[in-house]
Design an enzyme around this catalytic site. Structure first.
Site, mmCIF file in Angstrom:
data_model
loop_
_atom_site.group_PDB
_atom_site.id
_atom_site.type_symbol
_atom_site.label_atom_id
_atom_site.label_comp_id
_atom_site.label_asym_id
_atom_site.label_seq_id
_atom_site.Cartn_x
_atom_site.Cartn_y
_atom_site.Cartn_z
ATOM 1 C CB VAL A 240 -2.437 -6.982 2.920
ATOM 2 C CG1 VAL A 240 -1.518 -8.021 2.345
ATOM 3 C CG2 VAL A 240 -2.505 -7.119 4.438
ATOM 4 C CB CYS A 241 -5.166 -2.246 2.955
ATOM 5 S SG CYS A 241 -5.108 -1.473 1.344
ATOM 6 N N PRO A 242 -7.639 -3.843 2.090
ATOM 7 C CG PRO A 242 -9.706 -3.537 3.141
ATOM 8 C CD PRO A 242 -8.265 -3.128 3.237
ATOM 9 N N GLY A 244 -5.481 -2.016 -1.611
ATOM 10 C CA GLY A 244 -4.140 -1.571 -1.978
ATOM 11 C C GLY A 244 -3.921 -0.088 -1.767
ATOM 12 C CB VAL A 270 -8.557 -7.872 2.859
ATOM 13 C CG1 VAL A 270 -9.689 -8.588 3.603
ATOM 14 C CG2 VAL A 270 -7.350 -7.710 3.781
#
Length: 283
Positions: A240-242, A244, A270
């Site tokens: 995950v990250c904000p 992609g 996120v």
């Protein structure tokens, strides 16, 4: 004789392992620039592509793949994505080499999207434009003439995780959520980027996956980094990250370089998680 045979077999296996990786070096790519079966793609935004790019490279900005409106990073449908790639002369039947300025995050974003769409032969230029320039390879400001192609998607759902799957991962020891943001952002110490994190997620800073020369670290180094965070080969790893984008670097490292079998990206990230009122964020 037996020792010689054993050594030869070992060399063959090492060569096959290297071939399995979806990284391509500057020297390897420079030999393929005129190969009609190859297409080189800059993942940079249009203004950066216009400044300088690899000879004959086409431009598919990572931002152009996002859906208008909604939360940042949300992808268009597979059909719309296929049209975008096809319009730039990219077919899933070709070997597709993607690159960016050197950080790797934009190239890996396109890499994952193309793998999600089912393209079998996708590679990332290791070191990106930094390595290409260091190797004194040809660059230009002139846009490449594009001959449209047909891109036929075959969506690979096995590498995609939705919000429901992430919600269901809570308390499951066989699944681990790995957040690829920089450590200060993940930990909330960066006042400009303090969105919070998905409960239960661990952090592997995407910048730690690269060398000072903007190339990926060795297999042994990468395995040590992920294993230290609890992301081991026996688990399903959801990245995950904000948006992609940075998660793509983790996907390339885990899936291609390390050969981990169960690796996915939570596409909503996120940003989607935070936009859903029933979800909690840790600060």
């Amino acid at each position: 004789m037996k020792k010689l045979v054993s050594a030869s077999i070992a060399v063959i296996f090492l060569s096959l392992a290297a071939m399995a990786q979806d990284l391509i070096s500057v020297s390897e790519l420079s030999l393929k620039l005129k190969d009609a079966n190859y297409v080189v793609v800059s993942a940079e935004v249009e203004t950066e592509y216009a400044k300088v790019h690899i000879n004959d490279a086409v431009n598919v900005s990572y931002k152009s793949l996002e859906k208008a409106g909604g939360f940042e990073g949300q992808l268009n449908t597979s059909e719309e994505l296929a049209k975008i790639f096809g319009a730039k002369g990219i077919s899933e039947k070709k070997t597709i080499v993607v690159y960016d300025e050197g950080a790797g995050k934009y190239a890996s974003r396109l890499y994952w999207v193309l793998k999600y769409l089912g393209a079998p032969n996708v590679k990332v230029l290791d070191g990106g434009m930094v390595a290409w320039k260091a190797g004194r390879k040809p660059v230009t400001k002139n846009p490449t003439t594009v001959k449209p192609a047909t891109f036929t998607p075959a969506v690979n759902k096995a590498i995609y995780a939705d919000m429901k799957e992430v919600q269901g991962a809570s308390g499951n020891s066989r699944v681990i959520l790995v957040d690829l943001r920089e450590n200060a952002e993940f930990s909330g110490k960066d006042p400009k980027n303090n969105k919070g994190r998905i409960p239960g997620s661990v952090n592997v800073d995407h910048t730690t996956l690269m060398t000072a020369a903007s190339t990926y670290k060795t297999k042994a180094e990468l395995e040590k980094i992920f294993n230290a965070a609890g992301a081991t080969k026996d688990k399903t790893i959801i990245l995950v990250c904000p948006t992609g984008v940075r998660a793509g670097k983790g996907y390339l490292a885990l899936k291609s370089i390390l050969g981990y079998p169960n690796v996915k990206i939570y596409e909503g990230g996120v940003n989607e998680w935070a936009a859903t009122s029933s979800n909690k964020l840790e600060k």
